[in-house]
Motif scaffolding. Structure first.
Motif, PDB file in Angstrom:
ATOM      1  N   TYR A  70       0.823  -1.212   0.000  1.00 16.67           N
ATOM      2  CA  TYR A  70       0.000   0.000   0.000  1.00 16.67           C
ATOM      3  C   TYR A  70       0.864   1.273   0.000  1.00 16.67           C
ATOM      4  O   TYR A  70       0.351   2.363   0.188  1.00 16.67           O
ATOM      5  CB  TYR A  70      -0.931   0.010   1.210  1.00 16.67           C
ATOM      6  CG  TYR A  70      -2.052  -0.992   1.099  1.00 16.67           C
ATOM      7  CD1 TYR A  70      -3.130  -0.754   0.258  1.00 16.67           C
ATOM      8  CD2 TYR A  70      -2.016  -2.184   1.803  1.00 16.67           C
ATOM      9  CE1 TYR A  70      -4.152  -1.676   0.132  1.00 16.67           C
ATOM     10  CE2 TYR A  70      -3.043  -3.113   1.688  1.00 16.67           C
ATOM     11  CZ  TYR A  70      -4.101  -2.850   0.856  1.00 16.67           C
ATOM     12  OH  TYR A  70      -5.113  -3.763   0.734  1.00 16.67           O
ATOM     13  N   ASP A  71       2.155   1.074  -0.174  1.00 16.31           N
ATOM     14  CA  ASP A  71       3.065   2.213  -0.256  1.00 16.31           C
ATOM     15  C   ASP A  71       3.051   3.073   1.019  1.00 16.31           C
ATOM     16  O   ASP A  71       3.109   4.283   0.950  1.00 16.31           O
ATOM     17  CB  ASP A  71       2.685   3.083  -1.471  1.00 16.31           C
ATOM     18  CG  ASP A  71       3.933   3.604  -2.156  1.00 16.31           C
ATOM     19  OD1 ASP A  71       5.039   3.214  -1.737  1.00 16.31           O
ATOM     20  OD2 ASP A  71       3.798   4.409  -3.089  1.00 16.31           O
ATOM     21  N   ARG A 181     -10.080  -2.046 -12.665  1.00 17.51           N
ATOM     22  CA  ARG A 181     -11.162  -1.227 -13.210  1.00 17.51           C
ATOM     23  C   ARG A 181     -10.885   0.249 -12.976  1.00 17.51           C
ATOM     24  O   ARG A 181      -9.994   0.600 -12.228  1.00 17.51           O
ATOM     25  CB  ARG A 181     -12.486  -1.586 -12.527  1.00 17.51           C
ATOM     26  CG  ARG A 181     -13.044  -2.901 -13.035  1.00 17.51           C
ATOM     27  CD  ARG A 181     -14.021  -3.468 -12.026  1.00 17.51           C
ATOM     28  NE  ARG A 181     -14.153  -4.911 -12.228  1.00 17.51           N
ATOM     29  CZ  ARG A 181     -15.147  -5.470 -12.889  1.00 17.51           C
ATOM     30  NH1 ARG A 181     -16.065  -4.738 -13.436  1.00 17.51           N
ATOM     31  NH2 ARG A 181     -15.199  -6.780 -13.034  1.00 17.51           N
ATOM     32  N   ASN A 182     -11.709   1.054 -13.597  1.00 13.62           N
ATOM     33  CA  ASN A 182     -11.610   2.518 -13.448  1.00 13.62           C
ATOM     34  C   ASN A 182     -10.227   3.045 -13.800  1.00 13.62           C
ATOM     35  O   ASN A 182      -9.562   3.682 -12.983  1.00 13.62           O
ATOM     36  CB  ASN A 182     -11.996   2.943 -12.027  1.00 13.62           C
ATOM     37  CG  ASN A 182     -13.408   2.518 -11.690  1.00 13.62           C
ATOM     38  OD1 ASN A 182     -14.294   2.595 -12.551  1.00 13.62           O
ATOM     39  ND2 ASN A 182     -13.621   2.037 -10.482  1.00 13.62           N
ATOM     40  N   GLY A 210      -6.902   3.174  -7.818  1.00 16.06           N
ATOM     41  CA  GLY A 210      -7.417   2.244  -6.810  1.00 16.06           C
ATOM     42  C   GLY A 210      -6.390   1.943  -5.736  1.00 16.06           C
ATOM     43  O   GLY A 210      -5.454   2.713  -5.523  1.00 16.06           O
ATOM     44  N   ASN A 211      -6.578   0.814  -5.087  1.00 18.90           N
ATOM     45  CA  ASN A 211      -5.663   0.436  -4.008  1.00 18.90           C
ATOM     46  C   ASN A 211      -4.586  -0.522  -4.504  1.00 18.90           C
ATOM     47  O   ASN A 211      -4.674  -1.048  -5.589  1.00 18.90           O
ATOM     48  CB  ASN A 211      -6.443  -0.243  -2.886  1.00 18.90           C
ATOM     49  CG  ASN A 211      -7.142   0.786  -2.022  1.00 18.90           C
ATOM     50  OD1 ASN A 211      -6.583   1.854  -1.747  1.00 18.90           O
ATOM     51  ND2 ASN A 211      -8.352   0.467  -1.599  1.00 18.90           N
ATOM     52  N   ARG A 217      -0.313   5.084 -10.315  1.00 20.85           N
ATOM     53  CA  ARG A 217       0.600   4.845 -11.431  1.00 20.85           C
ATOM     54  C   ARG A 217      -0.192   4.644 -12.717  1.00 20.85           C
ATOM     55  O   ARG A 217      -1.383   4.378 -12.679  1.00 20.85           O
ATOM     56  CB  ARG A 217       1.458   3.599 -11.160  1.00 20.85           C
ATOM     57  CG  ARG A 217       2.497   3.859 -10.099  1.00 20.85           C
ATOM     58  CD  ARG A 217       3.324   2.649  -9.757  1.00 20.85           C
ATOM     59  NE  ARG A 217       4.399   3.063  -8.862  1.00 20.85           N
ATOM     60  CZ  ARG A 217       5.684   3.139  -9.211  1.00 20.85           C
ATOM     61  NH1 ARG A 217       6.076   2.773 -10.406  1.00 20.85           N
ATOM     62  NH2 ARG A 217       6.585   3.559  -8.356  1.00 20.85           N
ATOM     63  N   VAL A 218       0.525   4.736 -13.839  1.00 23.99           N
ATOM     64  CA  VAL A 218      -0.096   4.409 -15.115  1.00 23.99           C
ATOM     65  C   VAL A 218       0.105   2.911 -15.317  1.00 23.99           C
ATOM     66  O   VAL A 218       1.237   2.422 -15.335  1.00 23.99           O
ATOM     67  CB  VAL A 218       0.529   5.227 -16.262  1.00 23.99           C
ATOM     68  CG1 VAL A 218       0.135   4.656 -17.619  1.00 23.99           C
ATOM     69  CG2 VAL A 218       0.059   6.676 -16.163  1.00 23.99           C
ATOM     70  N   VAL A 219      -1.006   2.180 -15.403  1.00 17.47           N
ATOM     71  CA  VAL A 219      -0.907   0.725 -15.491  1.00 17.47           C
ATOM     72  C   VAL A 219      -0.921   0.248 -16.941  1.00 17.47           C
ATOM     73  O   VAL A 219      -1.586   0.827 -17.796  1.00 17.47           O
ATOM     74  CB  VAL A 219      -2.019   0.011 -14.693  1.00 17.47           C
ATOM     75  CG1 VAL A 219      -1.835   0.236 -13.207  1.00 17.47           C
ATOM     76  CG2 VAL A 219      -3.407   0.452 -15.134  1.00 17.47           C
TER      77      VAL A 219
END
Ligand SMILES: [Zn+2]
Length: 375
Positions: A70-71, A181-182, A210-211, A217-219
């Motif tokens: 979770y950084d 998602r999102n 999200g979490n 980040r860019v996924v």
């Protein structure tokens, strides 16, 4: 530990279906066996009796792992006490910036902020399951299931206690049982890298809010040669390190980014580049037959994948020292299998910096050469 927040559809499931029987009664292993094969068949679909072994998951996941997932960053304040800002969504106070504390030896956490404790119905802290349940706003059981799945899918590194339990050597990247998602395909970072919205949507690339370890980040979804989603890479926006995040245990050298689409393009030539963004730009210039090494080193496995699907390869690696030596190595490996061509870029440049027109000029000149009969 008091079990709470059970979702209605689990409440009816017999206790033995999800809790290991320490007395070794015969029904537990049976239940385990059945639901595990169900899980394999049905992917992410939640089975009412999906079984989770709290004890075993707890032994494999440390607070340290979960916090880095979770950084959450803490500073050491004692021999085994780490403190910092509370990451929980229940935390509303902006004054208590140092209320969150963790003991790695006890694998436990707490937040001493009164408003945060109140929002958690009086609970001060807990273990890894309590933490994930609070972060994800789910039940403890769902938290344990998610952790279990994350371990299976290599989204979490396995804790290796000093004594035993080595990290299993997984030969293949297993397909993921979920998709994120999102995702914002029109994020300013994506646009700043020269991608059209259409390109971003095509590749499923975008900003993820999200979490988890990809948050903020860019996924970039990564598939194997069959088109199964096997991982997400997370590109930092701005100067955050590391630049790219990949799930622990993911074998980059076993796949080529975008290879499944290049195979589907039915072109007998593959354009090979180093990175994700090189791929996007080459595709955007009108060449779907492009794949990336996700680095500069061509592995034997990657060479095999290329050699078994294409008749020729055009190497378009970065024009820096790493790219040049990688090109030389790739020529040696690939030329024993298929025809190899090289696109030379201006010194210091790389494909993701080029406009479509420049890419087409470089590849166009080569296409002419390719038609010449001297082979
Ligand atoms: Zn808090």
């Amino acid at each position: 530990m008091r079990l709470r927040g059970w979702c209605e559809r689990f409440r009816k499931a017999p206790r033995t279906a999800y809790r290991r029987s320490d007395s070794g009664r015969s029904h537990s292993p049976t239940a385990s066996k059945r639901t595990r094969s169900d899980r394999a068949d049905k992917g992410n679909e939640m089975m009412p009796a999906e079984w989770v072994d709290f004890k075993s998951v707890k032994a494999k996941v440390s607070m340290e792992t979960v916090l880095s997932h979770y950084d959450v960053r803490l500073r050491r304040v004692g021999a085994d006490e780490f403190r910092g800002k509370c990451p929980l969504p229940t935390h509303s106070s902006s004054r208590s910036n140092d209320s969150f504390s963790v003991s790695f030896a006890r694998n436990a956490w707490s937040c001493q902020s009164a408003s945060c404790i109140a929002a958690r119905s009086g609970r001060v802290g807990g273990n890894v399951f309590d933490f994930v349940a609070e972060m994800e706003r789910c039940s403890l059981r769902e938290a344990a299931l998610r952790l279990d799945r994350s371990l299976t899918e290599h989204l979490l590194p396995l804790t290796t206690p000093g004594n035993k339990e080595p990290v299993p050597d997984t030969p293949e990247n297993r397909p993921l049982s979920f998709t994120l998602r999102n995702i914002d395909h029109q994020h300013s970072y994506v646009i700043s890298r020269g991608l059209s919205e259409q390109t971003a949507r095509y590749f499923g690339v975008g900003y993820y809010d999200g979490n988890g370890f990809l948050r903020g980040r860019v996924v970039i979804p990564i598939h194997n040669e069959h088109g199964d989603l096997v991982a997400y890479s997370g590109r930092a926006i701005g100067q955050t390190e590391p630049k790219y995040r990949l799930p622990a245990g993911f074998r980059k050298s076993h796949v080529l980014f975008n290879l499944h689409r290049a195979i589907q393009s039915r072109d007998c030539t593959l354009i090979l580049v180093e990175g994700f963004f090189d791929t996007f730009k080459i595709h955007q210039a009108g060449h779907p037959n492009v794949a990336a090494l996700m680095g500069s080193k061509l592995s034997d496995r990657q060479a095999e994948l290329i050699g078994s699907h294409f008749d020729q390869v055009i190497l378009m690696l970065d024009a820096d020292e790493a790219g040049k030596s990688a090109t030389a190595a790739a020529v040696t490996t690939l030329s024993s299998m298929i025809r190899v061509q090289i696109v030379e870029l201006a010194p210091g440049s790389q494909p993701d910096q080029l406009a479509s027109k420049e890419i087409n000029q470089l590849l166009g000149g080569l296409a002419h050469d390719l038609s010449s009969p001297d082979r």
